[in-house]
Write a protein that holds these residues in place. Structure first.
Motif, PDB file in Angstrom:
ATOM      1  N   LEU A 182      50.206  31.363  26.278  1.00 59.53           N
ATOM      2  CA  LEU A 182      48.763  31.514  26.447  1.00 59.53           C
ATOM      3  C   LEU A 182      48.331  31.068  27.846  1.00 59.53           C
ATOM      4  N   PHE A 183      48.865  29.943  28.291  1.00 61.84           N
ATOM      5  CA  PHE A 183      48.566  29.446  29.631  1.00 61.84           C
ATOM      6  C   PHE A 183      48.963  30.475  30.686  1.00 61.84           C
ATOM      7  N   LEU A 184      50.191  31.014  30.552  1.00 65.86           N
ATOM      8  CA  LEU A 184      50.668  32.014  31.512  1.00 65.86           C
ATOM      9  C   LEU A 184      49.765  33.240  31.517  1.00 65.86           C
ATOM     10  N   GLU A 185      49.411  33.727  30.337  1.00 57.85           N
ATOM     11  CA  GLU A 185      48.542  34.908  30.242  1.00 57.85           C
ATOM     12  C   GLU A 185      47.203  34.659  30.914  1.00 57.85           C
ATOM     13  N   GLN A 186      46.620  33.493  30.663  1.00 57.13           N
ATOM     14  CA  GLN A 186      45.322  33.173  31.249  1.00 57.13           C
ATOM     15  C   GLN A 186      45.408  33.076  32.766  1.00 57.13           C
ATOM     16  N   GLN A 187      46.457  32.434  33.258  1.00 58.32           N
ATOM     17  CA  GLN A 187      46.602  32.257  34.706  1.00 58.32           C
ATOM     18  C   GLN A 187      46.848  33.592  35.406  1.00 58.32           C
ATOM     19  N   ILE A 188      47.699  34.424  34.813  1.00 59.62           N
ATOM     20  CA  ILE A 188      47.991  35.729  35.415  1.00 59.62           C
ATOM     21  C   ILE A 188      46.752  36.619  35.362  1.00 59.62           C
ATOM     22  N   ALA A 189      46.017  36.559  34.251  1.00 63.02           N
ATOM     23  CA  ALA A 189      44.778  37.339  34.136  1.00 63.02           C
ATOM     24  C   ALA A 189      43.750  36.890  35.176  1.00 63.02           C
ATOM     25  N   ALA A 190      43.813  35.609  35.548  1.00 67.46           N
ATOM     26  CA  ALA A 190      42.885  35.081  36.554  1.00 67.46           C
ATOM     27  C   ALA A 190      43.358  35.391  37.970  1.00 67.46           C
ATOM     28  N   GLY A 191      44.493  36.111  38.088  1.00 67.32           N
ATOM     29  CA  GLY A 191      44.971  36.507  39.392  1.00 67.32           C
ATOM     30  C   GLY A 191      45.929  35.549  40.058  1.00 67.32           C
ATOM     31  N   LYS A 192      46.366  34.525  39.344  1.00 65.20           N
ATOM     32  CA  LYS A 192      47.307  33.568  39.922  1.00 65.20           C
ATOM     33  C   LYS A 192      48.694  34.207  39.995  1.00 65.20           C
ATOM     34  N   PRO A 193      49.464  33.900  41.019  1.00 61.64           N
ATOM     35  CA  PRO A 193      50.829  34.426  41.095  1.00 61.64           C
ATOM     36  C   PRO A 193      51.705  33.752  40.037  1.00 61.64           C
ATOM     37  N   ALA A 194      52.675  34.485  39.529  1.00 57.73           N
ATOM     38  CA  ALA A 194      53.540  33.960  38.469  1.00 57.73           C
ATOM     39  C   ALA A 194      54.389  32.790  38.952  1.00 57.73           C
ATOM     40  N   LYS A 195      54.760  32.815  40.229  1.00 58.56           N
ATOM     41  CA  LYS A 195      55.591  31.744  40.771  1.00 58.56           C
ATOM     42  C   LYS A 195      54.842  30.414  40.720  1.00 58.56           C
ATOM     43  N   GLY A 196      55.492  29.419  40.165  1.00 60.37           N
ATOM     44  CA  GLY A 196      54.908  28.083  40.109  1.00 60.37           C
ATOM     45  C   GLY A 196      54.088  27.803  38.859  1.00 60.37           C
ATOM     46  N   LEU A 197      53.981  28.773  37.952  1.00 61.35           N
ATOM     47  CA  LEU A 197      53.156  28.552  36.761  1.00 61.35           C
ATOM     48  C   LEU A 197      53.789  27.573  35.779  1.00 61.35           C
ATOM     49  N   ASP A 198      55.118  27.506  35.723  1.00 62.26           N
ATOM     50  CA  ASP A 198      55.748  26.509  34.866  1.00 62.26           C
ATOM     51  C   ASP A 198      55.392  25.098  35.339  1.00 62.26           C
ATOM     52  N   GLN A 199      55.429  24.898  36.646  1.00 61.83           N
ATOM     53  CA  GLN A 199      55.068  23.593  37.195  1.00 61.83           C
ATOM     54  C   GLN A 199      53.594  23.286  36.933  1.00 61.83           C
ATOM     55  N   ALA A 200      52.752  24.307  37.044  1.00 58.46           N
ATOM     56  CA  ALA A 200      51.322  24.108  36.793  1.00 58.46           C
ATOM     57  C   ALA A 200      51.083  23.763  35.318  1.00 58.46           C
ATOM     58  N   PHE A 201      51.827  24.406  34.425  1.00 56.33           N
ATOM     59  CA  PHE A 201      51.691  24.090  32.996  1.00 56.33           C
ATOM     60  C   PHE A 201      52.115  22.652  32.739  1.00 56.33           C
ATOM     61  N   ALA A 202      53.251  22.260  33.307  1.00 58.52           N
ATOM     62  CA  ALA A 202      53.719  20.872  33.143  1.00 58.52           C
ATOM     63  C   ALA A 202      52.664  19.899  33.659  1.00 58.52           C
ATOM     64  N   ALA A 203      52.105  20.185  34.815  1.00 55.52           N
ATOM     65  CA  ALA A 203      51.074  19.308  35.387  1.00 55.52           C
ATOM     66  C   ALA A 203      49.850  19.235  34.478  1.00 55.52           C
ATOM     67  N   SER A 204      49.486  20.361  33.856  1.00 51.34           N
ATOM     68  CA  SER A 204      48.317  20.360  32.971  1.00 51.34           C
ATOM     69  C   SER A 204      48.540  19.475  31.745  1.00 51.34           C
ATOM     70  N   LEU A 205      49.809  19.279  31.388  1.00 50.52           N
ATOM     71  CA  LEU A 205      50.134  18.410  30.240  1.00 50.52           C
ATOM     72  C   LEU A 205      50.471  16.990  30.679  1.00 50.52           C
ATOM     73  N   GLU A 206      50.457  16.761  31.994  1.00 49.13           N
ATOM     74  CA  GLU A 206      50.823  15.480  32.595  1.00 49.13           C
ATOM     75  C   GLU A 206      52.256  15.080  32.246  1.00 49.13           C
ATOM     76  N   ILE A 207      53.158  16.061  32.380  1.00 47.70           N
ATOM     77  CA  ILE A 207      54.589  15.793  32.251  1.00 47.70           C
ATOM     78  C   ILE A 207      55.270  16.378  33.488  1.00 47.70           C
ATOM     79  N   SER A 208      56.482  15.942  33.753  1.00 52.94           N
ATOM     80  CA  SER A 208      57.201  16.451  34.917  1.00 52.94           C
ATOM     81  C   SER A 208      57.743  17.851  34.635  1.00 52.94           C
ATOM     82  N   PRO A 209      57.934  18.637  35.685  1.00 56.88           N
ATOM     83  CA  PRO A 209      58.567  19.945  35.494  1.00 56.88           C
ATOM     84  C   PRO A 209      59.945  19.825  34.838  1.00 56.88           C
ATOM     85  N   SER A 210      60.657  18.754  35.153  1.00 57.14           N
ATOM     86  CA  SER A 210      61.968  18.527  34.549  1.00 57.14           C
ATOM     87  C   SER A 210      61.844  18.326  33.033  1.00 57.14           C
TER      88      SER A 210
END
Length: 135
Positions: A13-41
């Protein structure tokens, strides 16, 4: 497993919303992790096999703005994951290539597996194989 399935649904859902908003796909996993306040790892570990404990589950729910306990409940999903899509494609091919008996056998085999829940232990590996499609 339910928690992982649900957090992956939140991720989709996060990916769909971000892509629909025009965000590039690259880096979205890191952005999702940041939104949950966890590390990308940690996000990478959660996606693969890391168990999601109670504290982490509540943190994810809070940051994803879903009800407490949401990760623990079964939810119908409109968006199957890629593995499910591949399975459905294989099942469709098997169905379409089978004759009436093959279709019946395939349906019965799948119904038996679905009602069993977990694969049954067996001394014969062939018990776990679906029937061969007949032409």
């Amino acid at each position: 497993m339910t928690r992982r399935t649900n957090v992956l649904a939140l991720h989709r859902l996060f990916l769909e919303q971000q892509i629909a908003a025009g965000k590039p796909a690259k880096g979205l996993d890191q952005a999702f992790a940041a939104s949950l306040e966890i590390s990308p790892s940690m996000w990478s570990q959660i996606k693969s096999a890391r168990p999601i404990g109670d504290t982490l589950a509540r943190q994810i729910e809070r940051h994803a703005r879903v009800d407490i306990g949401w990760l623990d409940a079964q939810h119908a999903t409109e968006h199957p994951d890629p593995a499910e899509e591949r399975f459905v494609a294989v099942a469709r091919d098997a169905w379409r290539s089978a004759n009436a008996k093959g279709k019946r056998d395939l349906r019965l085999w799948l119904t038996a597996r679905a009602s069993a829940g977990e694969p049954q232990s067996s001394s014969s590996p062939s018990d776990h194989k679906p029937p061969k499609a007949q032409k």
